[in-house]
Scaffold this motif. Structure first.
Motif, PDB file in Angstrom:
ATOM      1  N   GLY A  40       0.842  -1.205   0.000  1.00  0.00           N
ATOM      2  CA  GLY A  40       0.000   0.000   0.000  1.00  0.00           C
ATOM      3  C   GLY A  40       0.871   1.245   0.000  1.00  0.00           C
ATOM      4  O   GLY A  40       0.673   2.173  -0.798  1.00  0.00           O
ATOM      5  N   ASN A  41       1.865   1.268   0.876  1.00  0.00           N
ATOM      6  CA  ASN A  41       2.806   2.401   0.886  1.00  0.00           C
ATOM      7  C   ASN A  41       3.386   2.605  -0.514  1.00  0.00           C
ATOM      8  O   ASN A  41       3.454   3.727  -1.015  1.00  0.00           O
ATOM      9  CB  ASN A  41       4.005   2.139   1.816  1.00  0.00           C
ATOM     10  CG  ASN A  41       3.632   1.946   3.266  1.00  0.00           C
ATOM     11  OD1 ASN A  41       4.202   1.092   3.940  1.00  0.00           O
ATOM     12  ND2 ASN A  41       2.677   2.713   3.752  1.00  0.00           N
ATOM     13  N   THR A  44       1.370   4.341  -3.224  1.00  0.00           N
ATOM     14  CA  THR A  44       1.424   5.799  -3.161  1.00  0.00           C
ATOM     15  C   THR A  44       2.773   6.316  -3.654  1.00  0.00           C
ATOM     16  O   THR A  44       2.825   7.262  -4.454  1.00  0.00           O
ATOM     17  CB  THR A  44       1.129   6.258  -1.716  1.00  0.00           C
ATOM     18  OG1 THR A  44      -0.231   5.934  -1.428  1.00  0.00           O
ATOM     19  CG2 THR A  44       1.327   7.746  -1.555  1.00  0.00           C
ATOM     20  N   GLY A 228      -0.736   9.620   0.557  1.00  0.00           N
ATOM     21  CA  GLY A 228      -1.894   8.737   0.439  1.00  0.00           C
ATOM     22  C   GLY A 228      -3.136   9.426   0.989  1.00  0.00           C
ATOM     23  O   GLY A 228      -3.036  10.400   1.741  1.00  0.00           O
ATOM     24  N   ASP A 230      -5.181   8.792   3.250  1.00  0.00           N
ATOM     25  CA  ASP A 230      -5.359   8.854   4.710  1.00  0.00           C
ATOM     26  C   ASP A 230      -4.691  10.085   5.325  1.00  0.00           C
ATOM     27  O   ASP A 230      -4.978  10.420   6.476  1.00  0.00           O
ATOM     28  CB  ASP A 230      -4.782   7.594   5.375  1.00  0.00           C
ATOM     29  CG  ASP A 230      -3.292   7.433   5.099  1.00  0.00           C
ATOM     30  OD1 ASP A 230      -2.868   7.736   3.968  1.00  0.00           O
ATOM     31  OD2 ASP A 230      -2.554   7.035   6.016  1.00  0.00           O
ATOM     32  N   LEU A 261      -4.955   1.132  -1.406  1.00  0.00           N
ATOM     33  CA  LEU A 261      -4.957  -0.143  -2.122  1.00  0.00           C
ATOM     34  C   LEU A 261      -5.702  -1.193  -1.291  1.00  0.00           C
ATOM     35  O   LEU A 261      -5.617  -1.191  -0.072  1.00  0.00           O
ATOM     36  CB  LEU A 261      -3.493  -0.525  -2.338  1.00  0.00           C
ATOM     37  CG  LEU A 261      -3.067  -1.939  -2.615  1.00  0.00           C
ATOM     38  CD1 LEU A 261      -1.856  -1.887  -3.530  1.00  0.00           C
ATOM     39  CD2 LEU A 261      -2.676  -2.661  -1.353  1.00  0.00           C
TER      40      LEU A 261
HETATM   41  P1  AMP Z   1       3.379   5.680   6.570  1.00  0.00           P
HETATM   42  O1  AMP Z   1       4.746   5.054   6.531  1.00  0.00           O
HETATM   43  O2  AMP Z   1       2.358   4.871   7.287  1.00  0.00           O
HETATM   44  O3  AMP Z   1       3.458   7.111   7.076  1.00  0.00           O
HETATM   45  O4  AMP Z   1       2.830   5.736   5.075  1.00  0.00           O
HETATM   46  C1  AMP Z   1       3.604   6.149   3.986  1.00  0.00           C
HETATM   47  C2  AMP Z   1       2.700   6.493   2.803  1.00  0.00           C
HETATM   48  O5  AMP Z   1       1.937   5.340   2.394  1.00  0.00           O
HETATM   49  C3  AMP Z   1       1.667   7.581   3.101  1.00  0.00           C
HETATM   50  O6  AMP Z   1       1.594   8.456   1.987  1.00  0.00           O
HETATM   51  C4  AMP Z   1       0.378   6.804   3.278  1.00  0.00           C
HETATM   52  O7  AMP Z   1      -0.737   7.598   2.955  1.00  0.00           O
HETATM   53  C5  AMP Z   1       0.555   5.691   2.265  1.00  0.00           C
HETATM   54  N1  AMP Z   1      -0.262   4.481   2.525  1.00  0.00           N
HETATM   55  C6  AMP Z   1      -0.389   3.783   3.686  1.00  0.00           C
HETATM   56  N2  AMP Z   1      -1.218   2.706   3.535  1.00  0.00           N
HETATM   57  C7  AMP Z   1      -1.624   2.715   2.230  1.00  0.00           C
HETATM   58  C8  AMP Z   1      -2.494   1.882   1.417  1.00  0.00           C
HETATM   59  N3  AMP Z   1      -3.094   0.788   1.906  1.00  0.00           N
HETATM   60  N4  AMP Z   1      -2.672   2.229   0.119  1.00  0.00           N
HETATM   61  C9  AMP Z   1      -2.054   3.314  -0.416  1.00  0.00           C
HETATM   62  N5  AMP Z   1      -1.236   4.132   0.285  1.00  0.00           N
HETATM   63  C10 AMP Z   1      -1.008   3.853   1.585  1.00  0.00           C
END
Ligand code: AMP
Ligand code: ZN
Length: 494
Positions: A40-41, A44, A228, A230, A261
Motif C-alpha cells: 500500500g505504501n 502511493t 496517500g 489517509d 490499495l
Molecule cells: P506511513 O509510513 O504509514 O506514514 O505511510 C507512507 C505512505 O503510504 C503515506 O503516503 C500513506 O498515505 C501511504 N499508505 C499507507 N497505507 C496505504 C495503502 N493501503 N494504500 C495506499 N497508500 C497507503
C-alpha cells in the motif's frame, strides 16, 4: 495540451501550472521508518514517482523532496522495547526502504530527515507562539490553537464550526471527525528521545516536521504536496494550518492524494492475513517489475485491488513488452520505411501523452502501448516492418518506459539480493521455490551471456560485424551492456 490534475483542495480537475516557469517544486510525505514498507505504501510512492517522471517528460525541471519520519510515537515505543536508540532503530528500516524503492525503480527524491531539523522546528514553534497561534502547557508541550485559524478544515472539507476551543490531543493520528488543538511540540517523557532547544526540551510533532522541512527545501509556497488519501486529515490539514498561519501565504497549490490499495477486495491488515510487504512478494518469487507494473496499472485516484492473478498478468504484460523490444532490436528488416508503422508510432506517443495529461490515466497509456505492440507484431509477422520503422517504434517504447520503467530486465540481480537478505535475516523458511529457481536461473543466465559473448568474438574474428552487432543489441535489450576494448570483450548489467 497541458497536464490536468485533480486537486484535493478545489475538488476539481485543474490545469497544472507551476508557480515558477518550467520548474516544479513538489513535496511527498515519506515513510515512517519503523518497519518494512508494505505494498500500500508503495502504491502511493509509485504514483508520486510516475507524476515526477511525467513532469520531467513534459519539459519541467523537478525538485522533489520527501521526508523520512525518523522520530514518532511508534518509533520511540519500539526503540525503547528493543533497548536501542531511536537512530539505531530507524537506520535499519530507512536503509530497507531505500533498497525497496530502488527495487521497484522509484527514482530517489531529495531526502530530509526529521531528526536533522529539530532546531528549525523549534524556531517555527517560537514563531507561531509569537503570532498567537500556539500556546504552551504546564508540562512544556506546545499546541496549535485551531480556533485562531478559521480556514481549518478547508482541505478535508470538514465543518468544525461547533468545535470546542482548547480541547487538545497529543497523539499524531486521531479521530477523523474531531477538531482538536494538536501538539506541535511534545515535552519529554521518561525513556523517550528528546532534544534541548530554545523553546525547551522535547521533540517535534509529526505534522510540524513536514511543514518545516518542505518550506525549508522548497520555499514558503510551492507547487504540489502529495501523499496517500489517509493523510488528508489530520496530517495535511494540520500542515496547512501551521504553515499558513506562520507565513500568511498559501502553502501548496496542488494537493495530490493516492487512493488506498485493497488486497483481494479487502482492506489490507495483519489480522486478515492479507498484509504484504514488498519483500514478502519477492520472497514468494514475484518479480519487482511485475509488482511495479501492477501498481501502476490503475490510475492513482481509482481503487487498486491487488490480487495474485493480477500480479501474474502483470508479469505476462512486462514480458510481452520486453520480447517486442528484443524482436525489434535483434530482428533483420528490409530497407525503407512504412507509412503505417511511422504513423502508428507517432499516434501511440500522442495517445500516451494525452492519457497521462488526463490526470495521469496510466491505464490508457498502457492500453496505447499494447495496441502498438499488437499491430507492430502483426506487421512483423507479415514482413511489413521496415528498417526505418524500427527507431520510431523503439522511441515510442522508450517514451513509455521513461514513465513506467519496466523494460530493462534487471529482475534477476534484484531477486538475488532479496534472497541473500532473507538468509541474513534468518527467514530462509519464507523463501519460495519460485524465488530459488529465479535466483538459480539468473546464475545460468550468466553462462548464457558468456556463450553469446563467445559467439560475438567468433563473429568479430571472422570480420562479421553485422552478426556481432546483432548479438550486442540483443544483449543490450536484455539489460546487458557489452564493452569492446582492446583487451577483449567484457559485459555488465545495466
Ligand atoms: P506511513 O509510513 O504509514 O506514514 O505511510 C507512507 C505512505 O503510504 C503515506 O503516503 C500513506 O498515505 C501511504 N499508505 C499507507 N497505507 C496505504 C495503502 N493501503 N494504500 C495506499 N497508500 C497507503
Ligand atoms: Zn507529511
Amino acid at each position: 495540451m497541458a497536464l490536468r490534475l485533480f486537486n484535493t483542495m478545489s475538488t476539481r480537475i485543474e490545469e497544472f501550472h507551476p508557480l515558477r516557469d518550467r520548474e516544479v517544486r513538489m513535496y511527498a510525505c515519506g515513510p515512517t521508518v519503523y518497519d518494512y514498507g508494505h505494498i500500500g505504501n508503495f502504491r502511493t510512492f509509485i504514483a508520486v514517482d510516475l507524476l515526477r517522471r511525467f513532469f520531467r517528460q513534459s519539459g519541467y525541471s523537478v525538485r522533489h523532496v520527501m521526508n523520512i519520519t525518523d522520530v514518532d510515537d511508534k518509533i520511540i515505543r519500539n526503540a525503547a522495547r528493543d533497548g536501542v536508540t531511536v537512530q539505531q532503530y530507524t537506520a535499519k528500516y530507512e536503509k530497507a526502504f531505500l533498497e525497496d524503492a530502488a527495487m521497484i525503480s522509484i527514482e530517489q527524491p531529495t531526502l530530509v530527515r526529521a531528526t536533522e531539523h529539530i532546531l528549525e522546528m523549534a524556531a517555527f514553534v517560537a514563531k507561531l507562539l509569537e503570532k498567537g497561534f500556539a500556546y504552551r502547557t504546564d508540562d512544556g508541550s506546545y499546541y496549535f490553537r485551531i480556533s485562531k485559524f478559521p480556514e481549518y478544515g478547508k482541505l478535508s472539507k470538514k465543518d468544525f464550526s461547533g468545535m470546542q476551543d482548547g480541547a487538545r490531543v497529543d497523539v499524531d493520528e486521531y479521530d477523523k471527525d474531531s477538531a482538536r488543538d494538536f501538539a506541535l511540540w511534545k515535552a519529554p517523557k521518561p525513556g523517550e528521545a528528546s532534544w534541548d532547544t530554545p523553546i525547551g526540551p522535547g521533540r517535534p510533532g509529526w505534522h510540524l516536521e513536514c511543514s518545516v522541512m518542505s518550506m525549508e527545501e522548497l520555499g514558503e509556497s510551492f507547487d504540489l504536496h502529495a501523499g496517500g488519501e489517509d493523510l488528508i486529515f489530520p496530517h495535511h490539514e494540520n500542515e496547512i494550518a501551521q504553515s499558513e498561519s506562520g507565513t500568511g501565504k498559501t502553502f501548496a497549490n496542488f494537493w495530490f492524494h493516492a487512493r488506498f490499495l485493497l488486497v483481494e477486495g479487502e482492506k489490507m491488515s495483519k489480522s486478515l492475513g492479507n498484509f504484504f510487504t514488498l519483500r514478502d512478494l519477492i520472497l514468494r518469487g514475484h518479480k519487482p517489475s511485475s509488482i511495479r507494473y501492477l501498481l501502476t496499472s490503475v490510475p492513482y485516484r481509482n481503487q487498486l485491488n491487488f490480487t495474485f492473478d493480477g500480479l501474474k498478468q502483470a508479469a505476462v504484460s512486462v514480458e510481452r513488452l520486453r520480447n517486442f523490444r528484443m524482436r525489434l532490436s535483434a530482428g533483420i528488416f528490409s530497407e525503407g520505411a512504412s507509412p503505417e508503422m511511422q504513423s502508428l508510432a507517432s499516434q501511440t506517443v500522442e495517445r500516451m501523452t494525452a492519457a497521462l495529461d488526463d490526470d495521469l490515466n496510466t491505464a490508457q497509456a498502457q492500453a496505447a502501448i499494447f495496441e502498438m505492440v499488437r499491430q507492430a507484431n502483426a506487421a512483423a509477422d507479415a514482413g511489413t516492418i521496415r528498417k526505418g520503422d524500427v527507431p520510431r517504434l523503439l522511441a515510442a517504447l522508450t517514451r513509455f518506459d521513461e514513465i513506467f520503467a519496466v523494460l530493462d530486465d534487471d529482475d534477476g540481480p534484484k531477486m538475488k539480493r532479496a534472497f541473500e537478505w532473507a538468509l541474513t535475516e534468518g527467514r530462509e523458511q519464507d523463501v519460495s521455490n519460485e524465488l530459488r529457481e529465479a535466483v538459480q536461473s539468473g546464475q545460468h543466465a550468466d553462462a548464457e551471456i558468456e556463450e553469446k559473448l563467445a559467439a560475438m568474438k567468433a563473429a568479430r574474428g571472422a570480420r562479421d560485424f553485422k552478426t556481432s552487432d546483432t548479438i550486442r543489441a540483443e544483449l543490450a535489450a536484455a539489460g546487458i551492456l557489452v564493452d569492446i576494448t582492446k583487451d577483449g570483450i567484457r559485459w555488465r548489467r545495466k
